[in-house]
Design a protein around this motif. Structure first.
Motif, short mmCIF file in Angstrom:
data_model
loop_
_atom_site.label_atom_id
_atom_site.label_comp_id
_atom_site.label_asym_id
_atom_site.label_seq_id
_atom_site.Cartn_x
_atom_site.Cartn_y
_atom_site.Cartn_z
N ALA A 1 -49.89 58.40 39.48
CA ALA A 1 -48.85 59.45 39.51
C ALA A 1 -49.46 60.76 40.02
CB ALA A 1 -48.26 59.63 38.11
N VAL A 2 -50.67 61.07 39.53
CA VAL A 2 -51.34 62.30 39.98
C VAL A 2 -51.64 62.22 41.48
CG1 VAL A 2 -53.48 63.68 39.77
CG2 VAL A 2 -52.32 62.84 37.71
N LYS A 3 -52.11 61.04 41.90
CA LYS A 3 -52.49 60.86 43.31
C LYS A 3 -51.31 61.04 44.24
CE LYS A 3 -55.88 57.22 43.15
NZ LYS A 3 -56.09 55.83 43.54
N TYR A 4 -50.17 60.46 43.87
CA TYR A 4 -49.07 60.37 44.83
C TYR A 4 -47.96 61.42 44.62
CZ TYR A 4 -51.37 56.08 46.14
OH TYR A 4 -52.30 55.18 46.57
N THR A 5 -48.19 62.39 43.71
CA THR A 5 -47.18 63.43 43.50
C THR A 5 -47.68 64.74 44.11
OG1 THR A 5 -46.55 62.35 41.44
CG2 THR A 5 -45.79 64.61 41.74
N SER B 1 -43.47 58.42 34.55
CA SER B 1 -42.64 58.72 35.72
C SER B 1 -43.21 59.92 36.47
CB SER B 1 -41.20 58.99 35.29
OG SER B 1 -41.16 60.06 34.38
N ASP B 2 -42.88 59.99 37.74
CA ASP B 2 -43.37 61.10 38.54
C ASP B 2 -42.28 61.54 39.51
OD1 ASP B 2 -43.56 59.75 41.17
OD2 ASP B 2 -45.09 58.54 40.17
N THR B 3 -42.53 62.66 40.17
CA THR B 3 -41.56 63.15 41.16
C THR B 3 -42.17 63.04 42.56
OG1 THR B 3 -42.39 65.38 40.77
CG2 THR B 3 -40.44 64.72 39.53
N GLY B 4 -42.94 62.00 42.72
CA GLY B 4 -43.63 61.78 44.00
C GLY B 4 -42.71 61.26 45.09
N ARG B 5 -43.32 60.68 46.13
CA ARG B 5 -42.53 60.30 47.32
C ARG B 5 -41.69 59.04 47.13
NH1 ARG B 5 -48.01 58.36 49.73
NH2 ARG B 5 -48.38 60.56 50.15
N GLY B 6 -41.95 58.28 46.05
CA GLY B 6 -41.14 57.09 45.79
C GLY B 6 -41.46 55.94 46.75
N MET B 7 -40.75 54.83 46.53
CA MET B 7 -41.05 53.62 47.33
C MET B 7 -39.78 52.88 47.71
SD MET B 7 -44.04 52.09 44.97
CE MET B 7 -43.24 52.72 43.54
N THR B 8 -39.88 52.14 48.80
CA THR B 8 -38.76 51.28 49.20
C THR B 8 -38.79 50.01 48.35
OG1 THR B 8 -40.10 50.10 50.79
CG2 THR B 8 -38.98 52.07 51.60
N ARG B 9 -37.72 49.21 48.43
CA ARG B 9 -37.68 47.93 47.70
C ARG B 9 -38.80 47.00 48.17
NH1 ARG B 9 -33.77 46.41 44.40
NH2 ARG B 9 -31.90 47.71 44.26
N GLU B 10 -39.00 46.98 49.48
CA GLU B 10 -40.03 46.12 50.07
C GLU B 10 -41.41 46.50 49.51
OE1 GLU B 10 -40.39 43.60 51.97
OE2 GLU B 10 -42.50 43.83 52.57
N GLN B 11 -41.68 47.79 49.45
CA GLN B 11 -42.97 48.26 48.91
C GLN B 11 -43.10 47.87 47.44
OE1 GLN B 11 -42.47 52.37 50.04
NE2 GLN B 11 -43.89 52.19 51.75
N GLN B 12 -41.98 47.98 46.71
CA GLN B 12 -42.04 47.65 45.28
C GLN B 12 -42.36 46.16 45.07
OE1 GLN B 12 -38.60 49.23 43.02
NE2 GLN B 12 -38.39 50.66 44.73
#
Lengths: 166, 387
Positions: free
Chosen positions: B291-295, B317-328
């Protein structure tokens, strides 16, 4: 005088039996692997003690194929090259079974152990010590050969010819 | 005069009988000395021999190599010691270079009468031989491939053992000086005279980062243990809130270094969980570390815990860039990193979430992720509550 002797090439599948015969009889090598079904018989004439020795070389299928007709194929053979593949240790273990079968059908048969594919240096998986031990167990001299380069191929057949011509 | 010559009709009848039974292609009659006395008209072509004149009177081994050395077997057939002698699937090359297969069968011409000689039947078995050759070829090639794969596998296992040995030695060698650095940093923070706020900040950073490095080493060893199937767990009942408290300040420091807000919301009552506390910490460090890395700076990272139906729940939870379904769908696979992560400057090997999932499942728990591009991510871990 012409002497005719039946000899066999025995060993597991893909150890290079057909390639050894082709190298010895026709002086050529083909990289393509083609499984032998049944038997292919070739003839090569050699000079021995002032006589002509015709070797009738029976190149037999390896693996389970061999077991189907083994007795009729082996009957009347005076000797055999027992071939293993230096890159596949299991073929040396199988060589013992082929030699035993040969001697069961022809108790006086001469055998020469041939460890083929020495050209595949990086893949060699059978040591000289293991070959020596197998050779002692089979009561057969051994030679390390390459059907591809031709190394020791005439020597292996010569060794067998010497033994069967006696 | 031999009996066979006396009655040609008998011979023809006998041969026809054999031809029907054995699907023979050609035949020859041999006398008791194995000389050819009679052949079918197609005998020479049938044996794939170029016509070479008169063959009558020739000893069979003079015409067919296959019978050199077979004299003993022929004697046995002649005298009834064996019922027949056969040589199957003899490969021959035809004048046009095509391969054909022949099978030879020798039987007594008249049972119990050696003087009647032998009957040699020659069958063309090319069709069966060619088919058999194709099958055998495929089987042998498959076996060679299997054998080669099996050798490669043995070699890979050996290399993997070496890698594991190297990893555990390297991890041990790294951890020893790290423990010393961390120990002295904490000692300096806790005493040894007055410190300026800047000195305190630097010391805190050293302590936080060394702790983080220590976690990475633990992850390295965990990968090793997972791959070797030797993951060690020491489950026990412990309070999830206390565990979160013990690591919150470290995470907060880490978040601060990146300008992030770290919030903790814990269950009101204590939440007892039955799990290995060190592994739970490892799960949390990985989730919070990601979360720290990607926010991006000014973002918010939230850690929540609560109890739910015999389960202890942890949510990061974080407020980072999020992911697509495929990435998930790829997220928990080893060495997986999103395209953005690979392109960006975020460091990592893509093993963190693989370790997390493996650990959660080893602790009989479950992990879920909710995310969408631009809307951050929420990871929810459910572990068995203590009975």
């Amino acid at each position: 005088m012409i002497i005719q002797k039946k000899v066999c090439l025995l060993g597991d599948f893909a150890v290079g039996k057909t390639s050894l015969v082709r190298r010895f009889v026709e002086g050529r090598f083909d990289d393509k692997y083609l499984s032998t079904v049944g038997v292919k018989i070739s003839r090569k004439s050699l000079a021995r003690d002032g006589h002509q020795l015709n070797l009738l070389i029976w190149d037999l299928a390896g693996g389970e194929e061999f077991m189907r007709y083994e007795t009729s194929y082996l009957r009347g053979a005076t000797g055999a090259l027992i071939v293993c593949d230096l890159t596949r240790p299991e073929t040396l273990a199988k060589a013992q079974q082929y030699a035993a079968e040969m001697r069961r059908v022809n108790p006086a048969a001469a055998c020469v152990l041939v460890a083929n594919k020495v050209d595949l240096t990086g893949l060699r998986a059978i040591t000289d010590q293991e070959l020596k031990a197998a050779s002692a167990l089979l009561n057969a001299p051994y030679l390390v050969t390459s059907a591809k380069s031709g190394a020791n191929v005439p020597a292996a057949f010569d060794r067998l010819a010497d033994a069967v011509a006696m | 005069m031999p009996k066979v010559m006396q009655n040609a009709m008998d011979l023809a009848t006998a041969v026809t009988g054999y031809l029907t039974q054995t699907n023979a292609l050609a035949y020859a009659h041999l006398d008791s000395k194995f000389r050819i006395t009679q052949t079918s008209p197609n005998f020479l072509p049938g044996c794939v021999l170029a016509p070479q004149g008169e063959v009558k009177g020739l000893i069979i081994s003079e015409l067919l190599w296959e019978f050199i050395g077979a004299e003993g077997a022929l004697e046995d057939v002649l005298h009834g010691r064996i019922p027949s002698f056969s040589i199957e699937q003899v490969q021959r090359e035809q004048p046009d270079g095509q391969v054909c297969y022949l099978s030879f069968l020798v039987v007594p011409f008249e049972t119990g009468d050696p003087a009647a000689g032998l009957l040699l039947l020659v069958r063309d078995t090319t069709q069966a031989g060619v088919m058999e050759q194709h099958l055998l070829q495929e089987r042998n090639e498959l076996r060679l491939a299997q054998s080669s794969l099996s050798r490669a596998n043995v070699e890979l296992q050996r290399l993997n053992r070496l890698k594991s040995l190297f990893l555990s030695m390297a991890a041990h060698d790294l951890r020893t000086p790290l423990t010393v650095i961390r120990g002295f940093a904490e000692l300096l923070l806790g005493g040894l005279g007055e410190k300026t706020p800047q000195t305190r900040e630097y010391l805190l950073m050293i302590a936080t980062q060394t702790e983080w490095l220590d976690r990475l080493i633990t992850d390295l060893l965990s990968i090793n243990q997972i791959e070797e199937g030797q993951l060690v767990l020491q489950p026990m009942t412990h309070d999830l809130n206390s565990l979160v408290d013990s690591m919150a300040s470290g995470i907060e420091n880490l978040a601060k270094t990146k300008g992030l807000i770290f919030q903790v919301e814990q269950a009101q009552a204590s939440t007892a969980v039955f799990a290995d506390p060190e592994r739970v910490k490892q799960i949390l460090y990985n989730l919070l570390g990601n979360a720290v890395k990607y926010t991006p700076p000014q973002g918010v990272i939230r850690l929540r815990t609560w109890a739910e139906d015999q389960l202890a729940v942890i949510e990061v939870s974080d407020t980072g860039r999020g992911m697509t379904r495929e990435q998930q769908s790829q997220l928990f696979k080893p060495y997986y990193r999103t395209e953005e992560a690979r392109r960006g400057r975020t460091q990592g090997a893509g093993m963190g979430l693989y370790i997390v999932k493996t650990l959660v499942e080893a602790l009989h728990g479950r992990i879920d992720v909710r995310s969408s591009p631009g809307a951050g991510a929420t990871f929810t871990v459910r572990l068995p509550a203590a009975p």
